[in-house]
Design a protein around this motif. Structure first.
Motif, short mmCIF file in Angstrom:
data_model
loop_
_atom_site.label_atom_id
_atom_site.label_comp_id
_atom_site.label_asym_id
_atom_site.label_seq_id
_atom_site.Cartn_x
_atom_site.Cartn_y
_atom_site.Cartn_z
N GLU A 276 64.98 -19.24 -87.66
CA GLU A 276 66.30 -19.23 -87.02
C GLU A 276 67.24 -20.20 -87.73
OE1 GLU A 276 68.40 -20.02 -82.67
OE2 GLU A 276 66.26 -20.45 -82.90
N PHE A 277 66.75 -21.40 -88.02
CA PHE A 277 67.58 -22.38 -88.70
C PHE A 277 67.95 -21.92 -90.10
CE2 PHE A 277 68.29 -25.96 -91.49
CZ PHE A 277 69.32 -26.60 -90.83
N LEU A 278 66.97 -21.41 -90.83
CA LEU A 278 67.22 -20.96 -92.19
C LEU A 278 68.22 -19.82 -92.23
CD1 LEU A 278 63.57 -21.21 -93.51
CD2 LEU A 278 65.51 -22.63 -94.25
N ASP A 279 68.11 -18.90 -91.28
CA ASP A 279 69.09 -17.81 -91.19
C ASP A 279 70.49 -18.36 -90.97
OD1 ASP A 279 67.07 -15.95 -91.55
OD2 ASP A 279 66.96 -15.39 -89.43
N ASP B 222 79.79 -19.16 -90.62
CA ASP B 222 79.83 -18.31 -89.44
C ASP B 222 79.81 -19.20 -88.19
OD1 ASP B 222 77.99 -16.91 -87.22
OD2 ASP B 222 79.16 -15.38 -88.30
N PRO B 223 80.73 -18.98 -87.25
CA PRO B 223 80.77 -19.83 -86.04
C PRO B 223 79.46 -19.85 -85.25
CG PRO B 223 82.79 -18.55 -86.22
CD PRO B 223 81.85 -18.03 -87.27
N ALA B 224 78.82 -18.72 -85.11
CA ALA B 224 77.54 -18.69 -84.38
C ALA B 224 76.47 -19.47 -85.14
CB ALA B 224 77.08 -17.25 -84.16
N ALA B 225 76.49 -19.36 -86.46
CA ALA B 225 75.53 -20.12 -87.27
C ALA B 225 75.81 -21.61 -87.14
CB ALA B 225 75.62 -19.67 -88.73
N ARG B 226 77.07 -22.00 -87.11
CA ARG B 226 77.42 -23.42 -86.94
C ARG B 226 76.85 -23.95 -85.64
NH1 ARG B 226 77.79 -25.88 -91.11
NH2 ARG B 226 77.36 -27.56 -89.71
N GLU B 227 76.97 -23.16 -84.57
CA GLU B 227 76.41 -23.59 -83.28
C GLU B 227 74.90 -23.78 -83.39
OE1 GLU B 227 77.52 -21.15 -79.94
OE2 GLU B 227 79.61 -21.09 -80.58
N THR B 228 74.23 -22.87 -84.07
CA THR B 228 72.79 -22.99 -84.26
C THR B 228 72.45 -24.23 -85.06
OG1 THR B 228 72.50 -20.59 -84.14
CG2 THR B 228 70.74 -21.85 -85.22
N ILE B 229 73.16 -24.46 -86.13
CA ILE B 229 72.93 -25.66 -86.95
C ILE B 229 73.15 -26.92 -86.14
CG2 ILE B 229 73.81 -26.97 -88.93
CD1 ILE B 229 74.34 -24.16 -90.25
N ASP B 230 74.22 -26.96 -85.36
CA ASP B 230 74.50 -28.13 -84.52
C ASP B 230 73.39 -28.34 -83.49
OD1 ASP B 230 76.83 -28.52 -85.92
OD2 ASP B 230 78.13 -27.65 -84.37
N ARG B 231 72.90 -27.25 -82.90
CA ARG B 231 71.81 -27.35 -81.92
C ARG B 231 70.55 -27.91 -82.58
NH1 ARG B 231 68.24 -23.42 -80.89
NH2 ARG B 231 69.60 -21.78 -81.68
N PHE B 232 70.25 -27.44 -83.77
CA PHE B 232 69.08 -27.95 -84.48
C PHE B 232 69.25 -29.40 -84.87
CE2 PHE B 232 67.54 -23.66 -84.65
CZ PHE B 232 66.17 -23.79 -84.77
N ARG B 233 70.45 -29.78 -85.25
CA ARG B 233 70.70 -31.18 -85.61
C ARG B 233 70.42 -32.08 -84.40
NH1 ARG B 233 75.95 -30.91 -86.94
NH2 ARG B 233 75.45 -30.21 -89.03
#
Length: 118
Positions: A70-73, A80-91
């Motif tokens: 999920e993080f790598l994707d 991508d805004p949705a990807a940014r949210e995912t990256i922020d959540r993982f951070r």
């Protein structure tokens, strides 16, 4: 990629991961070699190695393979805004897991000091 890149043994040595682990990552689809030799040997690019190193850095924080995927994707599409949210959540999750790991290392160091004093 035709006969350029590093073979799996070289990648294993460079990353500190086993050949078996690298093959498993390919089987589960979180990192695959960019190419193959005419004889069928895997060939990894520098980008593949960077991805492998990112995975290796996630391992001590006990992310699952699905979480890594999920993080790598998301990391593949950082604008991508949705990807940014995912990256922020993982951070945020990585910070929490790192703090937990630091506490555990502290406990292990305390135990070792006690054991050495016996």
């Amino acid at each position: 990629m035709e006969d350029t890149g590093l073979r799996i043994g070289d990648v294993a040595e460079r990353t500190g991961l086993s050949i078996r682990t690298l093959r498993h990552y390919g089987e589960v689809g979180i990192v695959s070699p960019s190419g193959y030799t005419p004889g069928g040997f895997r060939l990894y690019s520098e980008a593949d190695i960077e991805r492998i190193m990112l995975i290796r850095r996630m391992k001590p924080l006990e992310f699952t393979l699905d979480e890594m995927r999920e993080f790598l994707d998301a990391a593949d599409h950082p604008d991508d805004p949705a990807a940014r949210e995912t990256i922020d959540r993982f951070r945020t999750e990585a910070r929490a897991r790192l703090e937990k790991l630091r506490r555990r290392v502290g406990y292990a160091e305390e135990f070792l000091r006690l054991a050495e004093s016996l």
